[in-house]
Design a protein around this motif. Structure first.
Motif, PDB file in Angstrom:
ATOM      1  N   LEU A  36       0.826  -1.200   0.000  1.00  0.00           N
ATOM      2  CA  LEU A  36       0.000   0.000   0.000  1.00  0.00           C
ATOM      3  C   LEU A  36       0.864   1.255   0.000  1.00  0.00           C
ATOM      4  N   LEU A  37       1.964   1.230   0.767  1.00  0.00           N
ATOM      5  CA  LEU A  37       2.857   2.391   0.793  1.00  0.00           C
ATOM      6  C   LEU A  37       3.451   2.654  -0.591  1.00  0.00           C
ATOM      7  N   TRP A  38       3.858   1.594  -1.275  1.00  0.00           N
ATOM      8  CA  TRP A  38       4.369   1.734  -2.644  1.00  0.00           C
ATOM      9  C   TRP A  38       3.276   2.293  -3.555  1.00  0.00           C
ATOM     10  N   PHE A  39       2.070   1.771  -3.404  1.00  0.00           N
ATOM     11  CA  PHE A  39       0.917   2.203  -4.204  1.00  0.00           C
ATOM     12  C   PHE A  39       0.640   3.687  -3.984  1.00  0.00           C
TER      13      PHE A  39
ATOM     14  N   ILE B 106       2.299   2.081   7.512  1.00  0.00           N
ATOM     15  CA  ILE B 106       2.219   3.338   6.754  1.00  0.00           C
ATOM     16  C   ILE B 106       2.048   4.561   7.649  1.00  0.00           C
ATOM     17  N   GLY B 107       1.865   4.331   8.959  1.00  0.00           N
ATOM     18  CA  GLY B 107       1.455   5.403   9.859  1.00  0.00           C
ATOM     19  C   GLY B 107       2.313   6.639   9.840  1.00  0.00           C
ATOM     20  N   ASP B 108       3.646   6.489   9.935  1.00  0.00           N
ATOM     21  CA  ASP B 108       4.506   7.670  10.000  1.00  0.00           C
ATOM     22  C   ASP B 108       5.404   7.803   8.774  1.00  0.00           C
ATOM     23  N   GLN B 109       4.945   7.270   7.657  1.00  0.00           N
ATOM     24  CA  GLN B 109       5.688   7.388   6.411  1.00  0.00           C
ATOM     25  C   GLN B 109       5.104   8.519   5.559  1.00  0.00           C
ATOM     26  N   ASN B 110       5.980   9.185   4.815  1.00  0.00           N
ATOM     27  CA  ASN B 110       5.524  10.250   3.922  1.00  0.00           C
ATOM     28  C   ASN B 110       4.865   9.674   2.678  1.00  0.00           C
ATOM     29  N   ALA B 111       3.826  10.328   2.229  1.00  0.00           N
ATOM     30  CA  ALA B 111       3.135   9.926   1.004  1.00  0.00           C
ATOM     31  C   ALA B 111       2.308  11.116   0.531  1.00  0.00           C
ATOM     32  N   PRO B 112       1.981  11.178  -0.750  1.00  0.00           N
ATOM     33  CA  PRO B 112       1.143  12.275  -1.245  1.00  0.00           C
ATOM     34  C   PRO B 112      -0.197  12.343  -0.512  1.00  0.00           C
TER      35      PRO B 112
ATOM     36  N   LYS C 163      -0.871  12.749   2.508  1.00  0.00           N
ATOM     37  CA  LYS C 163      -0.908  11.921   3.717  1.00  0.00           C
ATOM     38  C   LYS C 163      -1.737  12.568   4.826  1.00  0.00           C
ATOM     39  N   ALA C 164      -1.604  13.883   4.994  1.00  0.00           N
ATOM     40  CA  ALA C 164      -2.386  14.559   6.040  1.00  0.00           C
ATOM     41  C   ALA C 164      -3.884  14.448   5.762  1.00  0.00           C
ATOM     42  N   ASP C 165      -4.275  14.594   4.493  1.00  0.00           N
ATOM     43  CA  ASP C 165      -5.690  14.451   4.128  1.00  0.00           C
ATOM     44  C   ASP C 165      -6.179  13.029   4.380  1.00  0.00           C
ATOM     45  N   ILE C 166      -5.336  12.051   4.071  1.00  0.00           N
ATOM     46  CA  ILE C 166      -5.687  10.645   4.283  1.00  0.00           C
ATOM     47  C   ILE C 166      -5.889  10.368   5.768  1.00  0.00           C
ATOM     48  N   ALA C 167      -4.986  10.897   6.601  1.00  0.00           N
ATOM     49  CA  ALA C 167      -5.093  10.684   8.045  1.00  0.00           C
ATOM     50  C   ALA C 167      -6.373  11.298   8.598  1.00  0.00           C
ATOM     51  N   ARG C 168      -6.708  12.511   8.160  1.00  0.00           N
ATOM     52  CA  ARG C 168      -7.940  13.154   8.636  1.00  0.00           C
ATOM     53  C   ARG C 168      -9.174  12.383   8.189  1.00  0.00           C
TER      54      ARG C 168
ATOM     55  N   ILE D  96      20.808  15.675  13.651  1.00  0.00           N
ATOM     56  CA  ILE D  96      19.839  16.748  13.445  1.00  0.00           C
ATOM     57  C   ILE D  96      18.461  16.306  13.931  1.00  0.00           C
ATOM     58  N   THR D  97      18.075  15.080  13.596  1.00  0.00           N
ATOM     59  CA  THR D  97      16.804  14.559  14.096  1.00  0.00           C
ATOM     60  C   THR D  97      16.802  14.536  15.615  1.00  0.00           C
ATOM     61  N   ALA D  98      17.918  14.113  16.206  1.00  0.00           N
ATOM     62  CA  ALA D  98      17.995  14.055  17.672  1.00  0.00           C
ATOM     63  C   ALA D  98      17.905  15.441  18.286  1.00  0.00           C
ATOM     64  N   THR D  99      18.238  16.477  17.547  1.00  0.00           N
ATOM     65  CA  THR D  99      18.144  17.847  18.073  1.00  0.00           C
ATOM     66  C   THR D  99      16.712  18.171  18.488  1.00  0.00           C
ATOM     67  N   PHE D 100      15.751  17.620  17.765  1.00  0.00           N
ATOM     68  CA  PHE D 100      14.343  17.906  18.052  1.00  0.00           C
ATOM     69  C   PHE D 100      13.645  16.728  18.722  1.00  0.00           C
ATOM     70  N   THR D 101      14.224  15.560  18.637  1.00  0.00           N
ATOM     71  CA  THR D 101      13.770  14.338  19.304  1.00  0.00           C
ATOM     72  C   THR D 101      12.542  13.717  18.661  1.00  0.00           C
ATOM     73  N   THR D 102      11.504  14.509  18.429  1.00  0.00           N
ATOM     74  CA  THR D 102      10.243  13.922  17.967  1.00  0.00           C
ATOM     75  C   THR D 102       9.886  14.452  16.595  1.00  0.00           C
ATOM     76  N   PRO D 103      10.144  13.708  15.520  1.00  0.00           N
ATOM     77  CA  PRO D 103       9.763  14.195  14.193  1.00  0.00           C
ATOM     78  C   PRO D 103       8.278  14.049  13.956  1.00  0.00           C
ATOM     79  N   ILE D 104       7.700  14.985  13.227  1.00  0.00           N
ATOM     80  CA  ILE D 104       6.293  14.911  12.827  1.00  0.00           C
ATOM     81  C   ILE D 104       6.257  14.826  11.315  1.00  0.00           C
ATOM     82  N   HIS D 105       5.588  13.800  10.795  1.00  0.00           N
ATOM     83  CA  HIS D 105       5.535  13.622   9.342  1.00  0.00           C
ATOM     84  C   HIS D 105       4.158  14.024   8.849  1.00  0.00           C
ATOM     85  N   PRO D 106       4.094  14.822   7.830  1.00  0.00           N
ATOM     86  CA  PRO D 106       2.792  15.279   7.333  1.00  0.00           C
ATOM     87  C   PRO D 106       2.018  14.150   6.697  1.00  0.00           C
TER      88      PRO D 106
END
Length: 489
Positions: free
Chosen positions: A205-208, A253-259, A261-266, A479-489
Motif C-alpha cells: 500500500l505504501l508503494w501504491f 504506513i502510519g509515519d511514512q511520507n506519502a502524497p 498523507k495529512a488528508d488521508i489521516a484526517r 539533526i533529528t535528535a536535536t528535536f527528538t520527535t519528528p512529525i511527518h505530514p
C-alpha cells in the motif's frame, strides 16, 4: 419519496446529535460512547421495531467498522512509536488477553455456575480493550510519556487476538487434549498469517500511495480505505486474522511520507469516529438480542456487574500488573494503564458471533456483555480523567486547529522536515542563531496555534512545531535528535 425523505431526515438529525454529543461529553463526566449506548437503548425500548435488525447485518456492519477503527489506530501509532514499546505491547496484547479471558471464564463458571463453554466464550469476548473508546474518553487530552503508546498499542493488539481466539473456540466441539492442541495451532497460524499479510499489504500500500498518481485529490483517501479493506479480506481468506492484518498495515504506513498523507489521516480519523458511533448505536438498538424480556430480567445483569467489578478491580490489576512488572513505567503510569482497559466495539462484535453461532444461553451472554461494556464505558471511562490527575499522569490538551496554510509540491520535498520540539531536547531553549551555526535553518515556527517571527534571536520552546530546511536531502541522525520527535505530514 416522502417516507424515504423522512428516514433520511431522522438519520441525519440523529447523526448530528451523535457528533454534538462529543462536545457535551467535555462538560459532563460521561464519555460520548455512553451517550450513544444509552440513547440507542432507550430508542429501541420506545420503538421496538428499530431494534429488529438481523444479526447477520449487525455482524457485518460491526466487522467493517472495527476494521476501519483498527486501521486508523495503527496509523495513529506508526512504526516509530510502536517500536519504542513493541515488546511490551505484544506481551500484554497477546498474553494479557489470554490470561484475562481465562480468569473471567473461571469466575463465570465457579461463581455463577455457567457452563464451561459459555464461560470461555464470555471471557474471550470481554478480554480485549478498545482504542477508540480510550481516546474518545480522553477527548482532546493526549497522554504524554510511554503509557500513551502502551495503551493504544495494547488495545489495538489485543482486539485481533480476542477475535481469533473466539473464532477458534466457536469452531471447537470438545475441549480434550487433542482439541486444545489443534485450537492452539489454529490460533497461532491466524496470528502469523495476519501479521504477514499486514506487513506485506502495508508495504504494498505504501508503494501504491507513493508511486501511482491519481487524477483527483479526493481519490487518494478512498484508495487507502479500499486497500485497507482489501487487506482485511485477503488475510481472512488466507485463514489469517484480518483484523491483525489491518492493524499492522496501519502501523507500517502510519509515519511514512506519502502524497496527501495529512488528508488521508484526517479522512480515516473521521471514518473511525463514525464507526465508533455506529457500533455503539447498534449495541444499544440490538439489546433485544439478549432475549424477548431484554435487560433487567433474570440474573444476567448481576453476572455482568460482578464480572465488570472483578475485571476492573481484581483481574486486570493483578494479572496484567504482573505482566507489566518489568516494563519501565512510573507508579502513576502503571496504575493508569491498569485502570484504562476499557471495553468497546470488540465485545459487541464478539457477542454477535456468539448469538449467530447458536450457542446455548447465547442471548443471556449478549446481555452480560452489554452490562460489562456499559459499566466500562460509563463508570470506568468516566473516572479516567480524574484518575489521571490523581496519579500524576501527564495529559496535554490538544486544541483543534481549524485554520491552515499549506503549500503543495509536485514532487516530494526532500529538504523540508517538520518536527515538534520535545522538552529538554537540544532545540528546547536554543535560539535560531544557535541552530543556524549547525546548518539547521528554521523557516516556520508555530507556537500555541500562532506563527512566531523568525529572527536570529528567537528562542525555541518545548512543543513548538517547526519547519526545517536542510542543505542535504536527508537529515543526519544528530539533526533529528536535536528535536527528538519528528512529525511527518
Amino acid at each position: 419519496m416522502v417516507p424515504f425523505a423522512s428516514v433520511v431526515l431522522i438519520t441525519a438529525l440523529v447523526g448530528i446529535a451523535a457528533v454534538l454529543s462529543n462536545r457535551l461529553a467535555e462538560w459532563l463526566p460521561v464519555p460520548a460512547p455512553a451517550l450513544f449506548l444509552v440513547g440507542a437503548a432507550v430508542a429501541s425500548d420506545i420503538r421496538p421495531e428499530w431494534g429488529k435488525i438481523p444479526i447477520s447485518a449487525v455482524e457485518h456492519v460491526a466487522t467493517v467498522a472495527l476494521a476501519i477503527i483498527l486501521f486508523d489506530g495503527g496509523m495513529q501509532i506508526g512504526w516509530r512509536r510502536f517500536r519504542s514499546a513493541a515488546g511490551a505491547i505484544v506481551w500484554i496484547g497477546v498474553v494479557g488477553t489470554l490470561v484475562t479471558a481465562a480468569a473471567l471464564a473461571l469466575a463465570a463458571h465457579l461463581i455463577f455456575g455457567l457452563d464451561w463453554r459459555i464461560s470461555l466464550l464470555l471471557g474471550t469476548a470481554l478480554a480485549p480493550t478498545d482504542p477508540a473508546v480510550v481516546f474518545s474518553v480522553l477527548g482532546r487530552r493526549e497522554i504524554s510519556g510511554r503509557s500513551g503508546v502502551l495503551l493504544q498499542g495494547e488495545s489495538g493488539a489485543n482486539d485481533p487476538v480476542g477475535i481469533a481466539l473466539l473464532i477458534v473456540l466457536l469452531g471447537a466441539t470438545t475441549f480434550s487434549g487433542g482439541a486444545v492442541a489443534r485450537a492452539a495451532t489454529e490460533f497461532g497460524l491466524q496470528m502469523l498469517l495476519g501479521a504477514a499479510v499486514g506487513v506485506a499489504g502495508g508495504l504494498g500500500l505504501l508503494w501504491f500511495m507513493r508511486r501511482v498518481p491519481l487524477p483527483a485529490a479526493g481519490l487518494y483517501s478512498l484508495r487507502v480505505l479500499m486497500s485497507a479493506l482489501a487487506i482485511y479480506g485477503a488475510a481472512t481468506l488466507a485463514h489469517g486474522s484480518g483484523f491483525l492484518a489491518v492493524l499492522v498495515a496501519g502501523i507500517v504506513i502510519g509515519d511514512q511520507n506519502a502524497p496527501y498523507k495529512a488528508d488521508i489521516a484526517r479522512f480515516h480519523s473521521a471514518l473511525a469516529n463514525l464507526a465508533e458511533i455506529v457500533v455503539f448505536v447498534l449495541l444499544g438498538l440490538t439489546i433485544q438480542l439478549a432475549g424477548p424480556d431484554g435487560i433487567g430480567q433474570g440474573n444476567a445483569w448481576l453476572i455482568g456487574l460482578v464480572l465488570a467489578l472483578l475485571l476492573t478491580m481484581l483481574i486486570r490489576p493483578v494479572l496484567v500488573g504482573i505482566l507489566l512488572w518489568k516494563v519501565r513505567l512510573t507508579r502513576g503510569e502503571r496504575g493508569f494503564v491498569l485502570w484504562t482497559g476499557l471495553k468497546g466495539a470488540v465485545p459487541i462484535l464478539l457477542g454477535t458471533f456468539i448469538v449467530h453461532a447458536g450457542v446455548p444461553d447465547s442471548h443471556r451472554a449478549y446481555e452480560i456483555i452489554f452490562i460489562v461494556v456499559a459499566f466500562s464505558v460509563i463508570v470506568q471511562g468516566g473516572l479516567v480523567p480524574t484518575l489521571a490527575r490523581l496519579l500524576g499522569v501527564p495529559l496535554r490538551v490538544v486544541d483543534p486547529e481549524p485554520w491552515g496554510v499549506g503549500v503543495r509540491f509536485r514532487h516530494e520535498p526532500q529538504e523540508l522536515h517538520r518536527y515538534r520540539i520535545a522538552p529538554s531536547s537540544a532545540a528546547d531553549g536554543s535560539t535560531l542563531a544557535d541552530l543556524h551555526a549547525r546548518e539547521i535553518w528554521i523557516s516556520l515556527i508555530i507556537r500555541n496555534g500562532r506563527l512566531v517571527p523568525t529572527t536570529p534571536d528567537t528562542t525555541l520552546q518545548a512543543n513548538d512545531e517547526v519547519l526545517v530546511t536542510l542543505p542535504t536531502p536527508l537529515p543526519p541522525a544528530h539533526i533529528t535528535a536535536t528535536f527528538t520527535t519528528p512529525i511527518h505530514p
